[in-house]
Design an enzyme around this catalytic site. Structure first.
Site, short mmCIF file in Angstrom:
data_model
loop_
_atom_site.label_atom_id
_atom_site.label_comp_id
_atom_site.label_asym_id
_atom_site.label_seq_id
_atom_site.Cartn_x
_atom_site.Cartn_y
_atom_site.Cartn_z
N GLY A 76 5.96 10.60 11.28
CA GLY A 76 4.68 11.13 10.80
C GLY A 76 3.44 10.70 11.55
O GLY A 76 2.40 11.33 11.44
N HIS B 189 -4.07 0.51 20.29
CA HIS B 189 -2.67 0.08 20.30
C HIS B 189 -1.85 0.86 19.27
O HIS B 189 -0.79 1.40 19.58
CB HIS B 189 -2.59 -1.43 20.03
CG HIS B 189 -1.19 -1.95 19.86
ND1 HIS B 189 -0.52 -2.61 20.86
CD2 HIS B 189 -0.32 -1.87 18.81
CE1 HIS B 189 0.70 -2.92 20.44
NE2 HIS B 189 0.84 -2.50 19.18
N GLU B 190 -2.36 0.92 18.06
CA GLU B 190 -1.62 1.60 16.98
C GLU B 190 -1.42 3.08 17.31
O GLU B 190 -0.36 3.65 17.04
CB GLU B 190 -2.34 1.43 15.64
CG GLU B 190 -2.42 0.00 15.14
CD GLU B 190 -1.07 -0.71 15.11
OE1 GLU B 190 -0.05 -0.08 14.82
OE2 GLU B 190 -1.05 -1.92 15.42
N HIS C 243 6.66 -1.20 21.72
CA HIS C 243 6.00 -2.36 22.34
C HIS C 243 6.49 -2.57 23.76
O HIS C 243 7.67 -2.41 24.06
CB HIS C 243 6.26 -3.61 21.49
CG HIS C 243 5.42 -3.65 20.26
ND1 HIS C 243 5.83 -4.24 19.09
CD2 HIS C 243 4.18 -3.16 20.02
CE1 HIS C 243 4.87 -4.11 18.18
NE2 HIS C 243 3.87 -3.44 18.72
N HIS D 285 1.57 3.84 19.25
CA HIS D 285 2.78 4.04 18.43
C HIS D 285 2.79 5.45 17.83
O HIS D 285 3.82 6.12 17.82
CB HIS D 285 2.83 3.02 17.29
CG HIS D 285 3.05 1.61 17.74
ND1 HIS D 285 4.02 1.26 18.65
CD2 HIS D 285 2.43 0.45 17.37
CE1 HIS D 285 3.98 -0.06 18.84
NE2 HIS D 285 3.02 -0.57 18.08
N GLU E 240 -8.33 -8.11 7.23
CA GLU E 240 -8.82 -8.65 8.50
C GLU E 240 -10.34 -8.46 8.58
O GLU E 240 -10.90 -7.56 7.94
CB GLU E 240 -8.18 -7.90 9.69
CG GLU E 240 -6.67 -7.85 9.67
CD GLU E 240 -6.01 -9.21 9.71
OE1 GLU E 240 -6.66 -10.16 10.20
OE2 GLU E 240 -4.86 -9.33 9.25
N ASP F 252 -0.30 -8.80 5.02
CA ASP F 252 -0.13 -10.21 4.69
C ASP F 252 -1.42 -11.00 4.66
O ASP F 252 -1.41 -12.22 4.83
CB ASP F 252 0.83 -10.84 5.70
CG ASP F 252 0.39 -10.60 7.14
OD1 ASP F 252 -0.69 -10.00 7.34
OD2 ASP F 252 1.11 -11.00 8.07
N GLY F 253 -2.56 -10.34 4.50
CA GLY F 253 -3.82 -11.08 4.46
C GLY F 253 -4.31 -11.36 5.87
O GLY F 253 -3.72 -10.90 6.85
N ASP G 65 -4.80 -3.49 8.21
CA ASP G 65 -4.94 -4.47 7.12
C ASP G 65 -6.44 -4.70 6.86
O ASP G 65 -7.14 -5.28 7.70
CB ASP G 65 -4.25 -5.78 7.52
CG ASP G 65 -4.21 -6.77 6.36
OD1 ASP G 65 -4.91 -6.54 5.35
OD2 ASP G 65 -3.49 -7.78 6.47
N HIS H 248 0.81 -1.22 0.00
CA HIS H 248 0.00 0.00 0.00
C HIS H 248 0.85 1.27 0.00
O HIS H 248 0.41 2.32 0.45
CB HIS H 248 -0.97 0.00 1.18
CG HIS H 248 -0.31 -0.25 2.51
ND1 HIS H 248 0.04 -1.50 2.93
CD2 HIS H 248 0.08 0.59 3.49
CE1 HIS H 248 0.60 -1.43 4.13
NE2 HIS H 248 0.65 -0.16 4.48
#
Lengths: 381, 88
Positions: free
Chosen positions: A89, A116-117, A126, A120, A98, A74-75, A95, A67
């Site tokens: 940034g 969670h994201e 983590h 970051h 999912e 990864d699917g 994904d 992307h």
């Protein structure tokens, strides 16, 4: 918790969902994303405002496979999402292969993964605490989700707590017109002229300016600062003239005609005392002081002159002092502060600093040349 | 690579996993195959410690189970920035 090393210098952050998931209704996604941001704003002064267009701090996209950022999804299963730290940034990608769900034990819970994201996006790495939101593994939908104490400590290490920041606001509003910290760049970046800088017995380097102090890291200022000087060194005052830690491990602070002595952050007796009493031969209202480990003696600076003080001698200041600072090539008069750091003596004046070479008794010739910007090289501005 | 349990999650997949999440250097097609056994043991042990499971340095069942849990794509181990302004 683990901090990546970067954070936002503003507390009012904006975000935009540029690409929605295929399997969920847009309004519901908006709600879950807002809820995920609120996980972090409950414990800090951070605010997150949704925008539909234009520039934002954090861009959110649901994507499949490659992307455009060189890190393809990864699917179903495997990697669920990834996000970029503030220095890169802050964007968050999910994904879209999912099966994203809301309030359901089936599929993958969007709110938890988003929260969670966004950790970051705000600068958290983590955590190795299993119960922490910032642990890397998805643990299934938790209807009673609560942020772990480890996550709270992590985010507050970066952005402070609501209460701390409220106290700081009141102090600023009461005593000064200085802009609120965290709103824009740190006060040290807005004006990097300092009162004093010194090493503690534990090996930390502290910067004092007005009523506040900062602890330095290897490449800037540690998070969680500034703090009030008086909150850590009880009985001390703001606007300190000079400070140093002597080889006995005791730290001395000078202001006007007085000085204070501390062991770590505990006052070491009945202070303040008169400089004329404890440092005979040294004038009041000094500019700076530093211990030169080359000979263990204390150097005091004021205006165009310096004094060398040796506590083991009587008198501690020889009659040949004061001498002119101009004897040391390249060092300016009327310095603000001085520090020995990694084998060099540094002199700070206004918003710049000079590195003095003890072997040549002159300011170092280097590229970039001295004086250099204190804000950039010392405070990470 | 020592594999103590049979699983669909092959040793190669485990290597990829360790590389993807920062425990091993990124896989390089030119230099592939030159990572030492010791490095792999260390990487597995580091992952096990991070995941809070028994640290054996061996790719056992528990480790492979953890490697199959859906997760965040951000690396667990981050190389420090080269831009550190430590030379004041």
């Amino acid at each position: 918790y683990a901090l990546q090393g970067s954070r936002w210098r503003v507390k009012k952050l904006t975000y935009k969902i540029s690409k929605y998931p295929r399997g969920l209704e847009k309004g519901a996604v908006d709600k879950e994303v807002a809820k995920a941001f609120s996980v972090w704003s409950i414990y800090t002064d951070l605010t997150f405002t949704s925008k539909k267009s234009g520039q934002v701090h954090i861009e959110i996209r649901f994507e499949r496979g490659e992307h455009g950022d060189g890190d393809p999804f990864d699917g179903p299963g495997g990697t669920l999402a990834h996000a970029y730290f503030p220095v890169y940034g802050g964007d968050a990608h999910f994904d879209d292969s999912e099966h994203w769900t809301i309030n359901s034990f089936r599929g993958t819970n969007l709110f938890q993964v988003a929260a969670h994201e966004f950790g970051h996006s705000l600068g958290l790495s983590h955590s190795d605490i299993k119960s922490a939101l910032m642990a890397p593994f998805y643990r299934g939908y938790d209807p009673d989700f609560m942020l772990d104490n480890d996550d709270i400590q992590g985010i507050q290490a970066l952005y402070g707590s609501k209460i701390e920041n409220k106290d700081r606001t009141n102090i600023y509003q009461r005593t000064t017109n200085i802009p609120l910290l965290g709103e824009e760049d740190s006060q040290l970046c807005l004006d990097s002229k300092i009162d004093t800088i010194f090493n503690s017995a534990e090996g930390h380097t502290y910067v004092f300016k007005d009523e506040y102090y900062w602890k330095l890291s290897s490449d800037g200022v540690e998070s969680g600062y500034p703090k009030l000087i008086t909150s850590s060194w009880k009985g001390l005052q703001g606007n300190i003239d000079a400070a140093f830690t002597y080889k006995n491990g005791k730290t001395y602070f000078f202001k006007g005609s007085k000085y204070w002595r501390y062991i770590n952050k505990n006052v070491d007796g009945d202070y303040p005392k008169d400089i004329s009493e404890g440092f005979t031969g040294i004038p009041d209202n000094i500019d700076a002081a530093v211990v030169w480990t080359g000979n263990g003696k204390i150097y005091f600076y004021k205006g165009t002159k310096f004094w060398r003080f040796d506590p083991s001698q009587r008198p501690p200041v020889k009659s040949s002092y004061p001498k002119l600072i101009s004897n040391w090539e390249g060092v300016p008069d009327n310095i603000d502060a001085s520090l020995e750091y990694h084998g060099y003596t540094y002199f700070f004046k206004d918003k710049a600093y000079y590195r003095f070479n003890d072997k040549t008794f002159s300011v170092d010739v280097a590229n970039p040349a001295f004086p250099r910007a204190t804000g950039y090289w010392w405070f990470g501005c | 690579m020592i594999v103590t349990a049979s699983s669909d999650f092959s040793a190669i997949k485990a290597m990829r996993y360790l590389s993807q999440y920062g425990y091993l250097p990124p896989s390089n097609p030119i230099s592939s195959g030159i990572i030492s056994e010791q490095t792999i043991h260390r990487a597995i042990a580091e992952f096990q410690a991070f995941a809070g499971i028994g640290v054996t340095g061996v790719l056992d069942n528990e480790t492979m189970t953890f490697m199959s849990i859906p997760r965040c794509g951000v690396k667990d181990v981050i190389v420090p920035s080269l831009n550190s302004r430590s030379k004041r």
